[in-house]
Write an enzyme that holds these catalytic residues in place. Sequence first.
Site, PDB file in Angstrom:
ATOM      1  CG  ASN A 159      -1.896  -1.435   1.188  1.00 44.00           C
ATOM      2  OD1 ASN A 159      -2.115  -1.798   0.216  1.00 44.00           O
ATOM      3  ND2 ASN A 159      -2.519  -1.426   2.157  1.00 44.00           N
ATOM      4  CG  HIS A 198       3.919  -1.640  -4.941  1.00 43.33           C
ATOM      5  ND1 HIS A 198       2.710  -2.510  -4.890  1.00 43.33           N
ATOM      6  CD2 HIS A 198       4.853  -2.741  -5.339  1.00 43.33           C
ATOM      7  CE1 HIS A 198       3.036  -3.939  -5.373  1.00 43.33           C
ATOM      8  NE2 HIS A 198       4.339  -3.791  -5.482  1.00 43.33           N
ATOM      9  CB  CYS A 208      20.971  10.477  -6.451  1.00 42.74           C
ATOM     10  SG  CYS A 208      19.691  11.431  -6.015  1.00 42.74           S
ATOM     11  N   PRO A 246     -10.959 -12.482   3.239  1.00 40.32           N
ATOM     12  CG  PRO A 246     -12.479 -10.524   3.099  1.00 40.32           C
ATOM     13  CD  PRO A 246     -10.886 -10.940   3.045  1.00 40.32           C
TER      14      PRO A 246
END
Length: 280
Positions: free
Chosen positions: A127, A144, A155, A244
Site C-alpha cells: 500500500n 510500491h 540518485c 475474506p
Amino acid sequence: MDDPASPGQGRDGELAATIDRAVEILARAQYAVVLTGAGVSKESGIPTFRGEGGLWTVNGEPPMNGFQLFLEDTAGWWRQRLERRRAEEGDPASFARAVDEARPNAAHEALAELERLGVVKHVITQNVDDLHRRAGQHAITEIHGNRHWMRCLDCGARWPASEFPVDENRLPPRCARPGCAGVVKDDTVMFGEPIPDEALARCDAESRLADCFLIVGTSAVVMPAAGFPLLAWQRGAALVEINPEPTPLTGYAEVSCRGAAGAILPELVSAVRTRRSAGA
Ligand code: OAD
C-alpha cells in the site's frame, strides 16, 4: 450461524478455530513478518484494486507499460499528472480523495500493537497510503512506494511531496541534490518500473529471518511482493492468512482466517497479548 447447542460448530465456530490456531502460531513466533495489501485499508474507506468494487474492476486496469510511457515523455506525463490531481481534488468520489481523507483502522492499529509486543518485526506493505506508519508501525518497507513522497530516478533521493513544490513551467521536476538533476517522479512504483534495490533487499532479508509470515488483505497475485511469504515458507516459516477470500498463497498457509482484517486482527492481538503476559 452457530448452533447454540453445539458450540464451536458452523461458520462462526470455524472462524473461531482458525483464529485460535493463528494465535497459537503468533504467540510462539520469534520473528513474525507481515505482508499487507489493499484489503487492510478497505475498512479505512480506500477501495481495493481487484474484486467486487475494486478500482480496476470498476475503471479497468491501467496500462502495464506505465513507466515506459513516463520515460518517453516525462514533461507530458507530469502535465497530465498535475491536471489529473486537480480534477481528483475536486471530486469527492476520487481514489485520491479517499486516500487523503483515510485514517488508520483497527487492522493497522492491531499490527502496530503486535510490533509493540515484540511479535511483529517487520511489515512489507504494497500500500502507498501511509496508514501503517500513521497507526504507529515503525519497521515498514513500502515496496510500491508512498504516495506522499517524491523520488529522484537517478540518485534515489526522496522528499515529502509537501516539501517539493512542482513548478508547472519547468517540467519535469528535477532532483534538488547538488550535482544530480535527475528526473523526479512520485515515489509510487508504476507498472514496469523497477522497485528500488534497497526496498527489495530489505524485504528479502526480513523474509529470510521470518519464522511466521502473516499475510493480510492481499490477492497475492503481484510479484515480487507475493513471493516473499513463499521464500519464508521454503525456509520453514508458518504462513497465516487473513482475507475474506482464498488466494494463491492459501494452499501454503497453516491457517487462513476468513473475514475482514479490522475484525479479526484486534481479536487475534488481544489473545496473543493475554498469552504472552501469562507466559504461555
Ligand atoms: P487487490 O485489490 O488485488 O486485493 C485486495 C485483497 O484484499 C483481496 O484478496 C480481497 O479479498 C482482500 N480484502 C478485501 N476486503 C478485505 C478486508 N476487509 N480485510 C482483509 N482483506 C480484505 O490488492 P493488492 O493485493 O494490494 O500495485 O494488490 C497488489 C498490487 O496490485 C497493488 O499494490 C498495486 C496493484 O498492482 C501497484 O499499483 C504497483
